[in-house]
Design a protein around this motif. Sequence first.
Motif, PDB file in Angstrom:
ATOM      1  N   TRP A  31       0.836  -1.195   0.000  1.00 41.45           N
ATOM      2  CA  TRP A  31       0.000   0.000   0.000  1.00 41.45           C
ATOM      3  C   TRP A  31       0.875   1.251   0.000  1.00 41.45           C
ATOM      4  O   TRP A  31       0.610   2.202  -0.733  1.00 41.45           O
ATOM      5  CB  TRP A  31      -0.936   0.009   1.215  1.00 41.45           C
ATOM      6  CG  TRP A  31      -1.743   1.255   1.271  1.00 41.45           C
ATOM      7  CD1 TRP A  31      -2.867   1.539   0.561  1.00 41.45           C
ATOM      8  CD2 TRP A  31      -1.444   2.424   2.044  1.00 41.45           C
ATOM      9  NE1 TRP A  31      -3.295   2.817   0.854  1.00 41.45           N
ATOM     10  CE2 TRP A  31      -2.444   3.381   1.758  1.00 41.45           C
ATOM     11  CE3 TRP A  31      -0.437   2.748   2.949  1.00 41.45           C
ATOM     12  CZ2 TRP A  31      -2.459   4.635   2.349  1.00 41.45           C
ATOM     13  CZ3 TRP A  31      -0.450   3.992   3.535  1.00 41.45           C
ATOM     14  CH2 TRP A  31      -1.450   4.925   3.240  1.00 41.45           C
ATOM     15  N   ALA A  32       1.921   1.249   0.825  1.00 39.53           N
ATOM     16  CA  ALA A  32       2.812   2.407   0.906  1.00 39.53           C
ATOM     17  C   ALA A  32       3.477   2.680  -0.438  1.00 39.53           C
ATOM     18  O   ALA A  32       3.619   3.837  -0.845  1.00 39.53           O
ATOM     19  CB  ALA A  32       3.867   2.179   1.986  1.00 39.53           C
ATOM     20  N   ALA A  33       3.857   1.624  -1.151  1.00 40.51           N
ATOM     21  CA  ALA A  33       4.469   1.801  -2.470  1.00 40.51           C
ATOM     22  C   ALA A  33       3.462   2.388  -3.453  1.00 40.51           C
ATOM     23  O   ALA A  33       3.817   3.226  -4.287  1.00 40.51           O
ATOM     24  CB  ALA A  33       5.003   0.464  -2.984  1.00 40.51           C
ATOM     25  N   SER A  34       2.204   1.980  -3.333  1.00 38.17           N
ATOM     26  CA  SER A  34       1.185   2.491  -4.265  1.00 38.17           C
ATOM     27  C   SER A  34       0.899   3.970  -4.042  1.00 38.17           C
ATOM     28  O   SER A  34       0.581   4.682  -4.986  1.00 38.17           O
ATOM     29  CB  SER A  34      -0.101   1.672  -4.163  1.00 38.17           C
ATOM     30  OG  SER A  34      -0.793   1.955  -2.969  1.00 38.17           O
ATOM     31  N   VAL A  35       0.991   4.440  -2.806  1.00 36.78           N
ATOM     32  CA  VAL A  35       0.742   5.869  -2.558  1.00 36.78           C
ATOM     33  C   VAL A  35       2.011   6.689  -2.714  1.00 36.78           C
ATOM     34  O   VAL A  35       1.968   7.907  -2.669  1.00 36.78           O
ATOM     35  CB  VAL A  35       0.099   6.140  -1.168  1.00 36.78           C
ATOM     36  CG1 VAL A  35      -1.251   5.491  -1.076  1.00 36.78           C
ATOM     37  CG2 VAL A  35       1.001   5.735  -0.034  1.00 36.78           C
ATOM     38  N   GLY A  36       3.131   6.022  -2.915  1.00 38.74           N
ATOM     39  CA  GLY A  36       4.382   6.740  -3.130  1.00 38.74           C
ATOM     40  C   GLY A  36       4.523   7.250  -4.547  1.00 38.74           C
ATOM     41  O   GLY A  36       5.285   8.162  -4.814  1.00 38.74           O
ATOM     42  N   GLY A  37       3.786   6.662  -5.477  1.00 38.90           N
ATOM     43  CA  GLY A  37       3.853   7.068  -6.880  1.00 38.90           C
ATOM     44  C   GLY A  37       2.684   7.949  -7.253  1.00 38.90           C
ATOM     45  O   GLY A  37       2.195   8.753  -6.454  1.00 38.90           O
ATOM     46  N   ASP A  38       2.223   7.774  -8.480  1.00 38.53           N
ATOM     47  CA  ASP A  38       1.048   8.512  -8.940  1.00 38.53           C
ATOM     48  C   ASP A  38      -0.183   7.957  -8.240  1.00 38.53           C
ATOM     49  O   ASP A  38      -0.383   6.748  -8.184  1.00 38.53           O
ATOM     50  CB  ASP A  38       0.882   8.383 -10.457  1.00 38.53           C
ATOM     51  CG  ASP A  38       1.987   9.104 -11.206  1.00 38.53           C
ATOM     52  OD1 ASP A  38       2.571  10.048 -10.636  1.00 38.53           O
ATOM     53  OD2 ASP A  38       2.275   8.721 -12.352  1.00 38.53           O
ATOM     54  N   ILE A  39      -1.019   8.836  -7.740  1.00 36.85           N
ATOM     55  CA  ILE A  39      -2.168   8.424  -6.942  1.00 36.85           C
ATOM     56  C   ILE A  39      -3.452   8.867  -7.621  1.00 36.85           C
ATOM     57  O   ILE A  39      -3.583  10.017  -8.032  1.00 36.85           O
ATOM     58  CB  ILE A  39      -2.111   9.044  -5.525  1.00 36.85           C
ATOM     59  CG1 ILE A  39      -0.832   8.635  -4.817  1.00 36.85           C
ATOM     60  CG2 ILE A  39      -3.323   8.639  -4.712  1.00 36.85           C
ATOM     61  CD1 ILE A  39      -0.600   9.385  -3.521  1.00 36.85           C
ATOM     62  N   ASP A  40      -4.391   7.952  -7.738  1.00 32.00           N
ATOM     63  CA  ASP A  40      -5.741   8.282  -8.184  1.00 32.00           C
ATOM     64  C   ASP A  40      -6.552   8.515  -6.916  1.00 32.00           C
ATOM     65  O   ASP A  40      -6.852   7.568  -6.183  1.00 32.00           O
ATOM     66  CB  ASP A  40      -6.320   7.130  -9.006  1.00 32.00           C
ATOM     67  CG  ASP A  40      -7.724   7.403  -9.495  1.00 32.00           C
ATOM     68  OD1 ASP A  40      -8.306   8.456  -9.143  1.00 32.00           O
ATOM     69  OD2 ASP A  40      -8.251   6.556 -10.234  1.00 32.00           O
TER      70      ASP A  40
END
Length: 143
Positions: free
Chosen positions: A46-55
């Motif tokens: 989850w942390a990696a997913s919010v570290g990049g481009d976020i929808d």
Amino acid sequence: MHKHFLEMPLERLCAKALFELKTAGERITSADLAASAHDRLRLAGWAASVGGDIDLRQAGSALTPIISLLERETDCETVGHRNIFCGSIDPEEGDVGEVVAIRILTERGERIQRCCDRLRRVQHMLQVIEARLAAETAVMSQL
């Protein structure tokens, strides 16, 4: 819950939500929040997913399982409860309010609780953003 989110300019609220998500992602991986390796892997993902481009529209729903995971961890770190009175003392009526059971947490449990509270606040921001965007779209379609 947080009235100022309703009054804040939408661009500023979106920027604040993005900042809070990225900060939460950084903190969640550095803290000892999950007991099992599987849960630590979910938090890291989850942390990696919010570290990049976020929808932002999908970020709110992605927070729900993370908050649930942290709530389960908080339950494991609860060592007891204490009762506190929430209300006021009215000279004519007596005590007006209710007695609420408050958790007594370990130090780790308090860290988890703070992180969970922060994620709930971010989730609320995202819900406000979604509602405001939907309202804006509805108004624009009427024009």
